[in-house]
Design a protein around this motif. Sequence first.
Motif, PDB file in Angstrom:
ATOM      1  N   CYS A   5      32.075  44.721  37.216  1.00 16.58           N
ATOM      2  CA  CYS A   5      33.356  45.266  36.674  1.00 16.58           C
ATOM      3  C   CYS A   5      34.690  44.395  37.283  1.00 16.58           C
ATOM      4  O   CYS A   5      34.986  45.124  38.560  1.00 16.58           O
ATOM      5  CB  CYS A   5      33.578  46.790  36.906  1.00 16.58           C
ATOM      6  SG  CYS A   5      32.188  47.693  36.148  1.00 16.58           S
ATOM      7  N   TYR A  31      37.467  43.336  36.500  1.00 14.11           N
ATOM      8  CA  TYR A  31      38.777  43.090  36.148  1.00 14.11           C
ATOM      9  C   TYR A  31      39.602  44.647  36.231  1.00 14.11           C
ATOM     10  O   TYR A  31      39.162  45.475  35.548  1.00 14.11           O
ATOM     11  CB  TYR A  31      39.056  42.271  34.641  1.00 14.11           C
ATOM     12  CG  TYR A  31      40.503  42.120  34.260  1.00 14.11           C
ATOM     13  CD1 TYR A  31      41.467  41.665  34.955  1.00 14.11           C
ATOM     14  CD2 TYR A  31      40.913  42.835  32.905  1.00 14.11           C
ATOM     15  CE1 TYR A  31      42.513  41.518  34.309  1.00 14.11           C
ATOM     16  CE2 TYR A  31      42.048  42.503  32.400  1.00 14.11           C
ATOM     17  CZ  TYR A  31      43.103  41.868  33.100  1.00 14.11           C
ATOM     18  OH  TYR A  31      44.281  41.894  32.814  1.00 14.11           O
ATOM     19  N   ASP A  32      40.677  44.819  36.901  1.00 16.85           N
ATOM     20  CA  ASP A  32      41.415  45.852  37.014  1.00 16.85           C
ATOM     21  C   ASP A  32      42.541  46.020  36.153  1.00 16.85           C
ATOM     22  O   ASP A  32      43.399  47.046  36.348  1.00 16.85           O
ATOM     23  CB  ASP A  32      41.708  46.089  38.450  1.00 16.85           C
ATOM     24  CG  ASP A  32      42.750  45.316  38.954  1.00 16.85           C
ATOM     25  OD1 ASP A  32      43.171  44.415  38.101  1.00 16.85           O
ATOM     26  OD2 ASP A  32      42.979  45.338  40.279  1.00 16.85           O
ATOM     27  N   GLY A  33      42.918  44.981  35.069  1.00 18.47           N
ATOM     28  CA  GLY A  33      43.992  45.034  34.397  1.00 18.47           C
ATOM     29  C   GLY A  33      45.174  44.033  34.639  1.00 18.47           C
ATOM     30  O   GLY A  33      45.792  43.771  33.967  1.00 18.47           O
ATOM     31  N   VAL A  34      44.969  43.786  35.969  1.00 23.73           N
ATOM     32  CA  VAL A  34      46.001  42.691  36.376  1.00 23.73           C
ATOM     33  C   VAL A  34      45.187  41.494  36.948  1.00 23.73           C
ATOM     34  O   VAL A  34      45.439  40.512  36.939  1.00 23.73           O
ATOM     35  CB  VAL A  34      46.810  43.471  37.071  1.00 23.73           C
ATOM     36  CG1 VAL A  34      47.895  42.375  37.864  1.00 23.73           C
ATOM     37  CG2 VAL A  34      47.550  44.659  36.771  1.00 23.73           C
TER      38      VAL A  34
END
Length: 447
Positions: A368, A370-373
């Motif tokens: 996982c 990618y944290d969205g940014v």
Amino acid sequence: MADNPVAIVILAAGQGSRMQSDLPKVLHRLGGAPLVGHALAVARTLEPEQVIVVAGHGADQVTKAVGKIDPDARIVLQAEQLGTGHAVRQALPELEGFEGKVIVLYGDTPFIGEDTLAALASHPSDLVVLGFEAEDPGRYGRLIVSGRGLERIVEYKDADSATRDIALCNSGVMALEASLLRQLIVRLTNENASGEYYLTDLVALARAEGRSTDVVTCDESETLGINTRAELAGAEAAFQDRARRQALENGVTLCDPATVWFALDTVIGRDTVIGQNVVFGPGVTVESGAEILPFCHLEGCHISSGATVGPFARLRPGAELGGDVHVGNFVEIKNSVLDEGVKVGHLTYLGDAHVGERTNIGAGTVTCNYDGVMKHRTDIGARAFIGSDTMLVAPVRVGDDAMTGSGSVITADVPAGALALGRARQENKPGLATRLMEALRAKKESR
């Protein structure tokens, strides 16, 4: 090429209106690379002192694309498209002080061969035109030759019936001494029906100066220019057919050659086996003795000797597979290094990761990343065992010889040799499943 310096000018300014596209014609892709990329690639085989690309329509897009393909190439602008002679004249400032041979290529003519280009560069005449014997000469300009070399180029519209019967045609590609180019190109005129400055008029000007002019010939297939989508499709078929033949001749096994698609820069070692329906995007290197099973898509990756990939695997840019790595079905790998002997059997995504040697990655594992940014890395040590359905929430590290339990969500580093369990304790509710299903069925029947 120090003893015989060469500069290359690639004409890439045309709009290509017959392509029916907002994209500049030279940026349409063939073998995974823009058309102009093919011209740049063959140009570099001569180790030229300079490569100059003349851009016009969509100049910003062309400049950006050329910069990625060949950062050392120089871009000049042809603000108005006033003919091939006018286009080459825009390159003169970049050629200031250059003494050697200038070869003019076209960004929409992708198949000029290395040997043909070398013959143009080494020819002793002051000006040399590339010609070809056309199966159907059509409306090509005809090359009139004699014992004294190339006498003149006659455009189809200006040719009489006897001249039109000549099969030796002009490709448009030309090589001439830089000093002669500077002397003659300023004397071109646009006194013709199109009002354009034609590069081909240099032949008559050179002859008038008593300079030697001649023809180098090549196979007609090398001179294919791309002007329509249909011609692009035909060129793709020709490119793929040639790439397949070269792979077979180089000792690569293609189980079903017609279904394997290559890119311009695909490199595959001997004794590699390629299954059916495999697509190589740009930037793929496969070392000798690897095997790519059917229905795989590879791009921007490196596969070492002894590795096996697929079936139904996807390797994205930055994937590096060490020797004897196994990547199985429905596995996707992006920007990740897998050391020797790693096994990733099925149903897994590895992105922005490093996996140590002999580690086993269980089915359903996901990094996982990618944290969205931001993107984050996952590091997995050597000889680790990642249980099926493990979610590795990056940034995180799993040490050498460590394990994760199946179904775990790993959010903290796992020390070497440790077993990590990141899941809720199972709790059984006797009879609840039966009662729940009876209630749901009753509700459905009551509707």
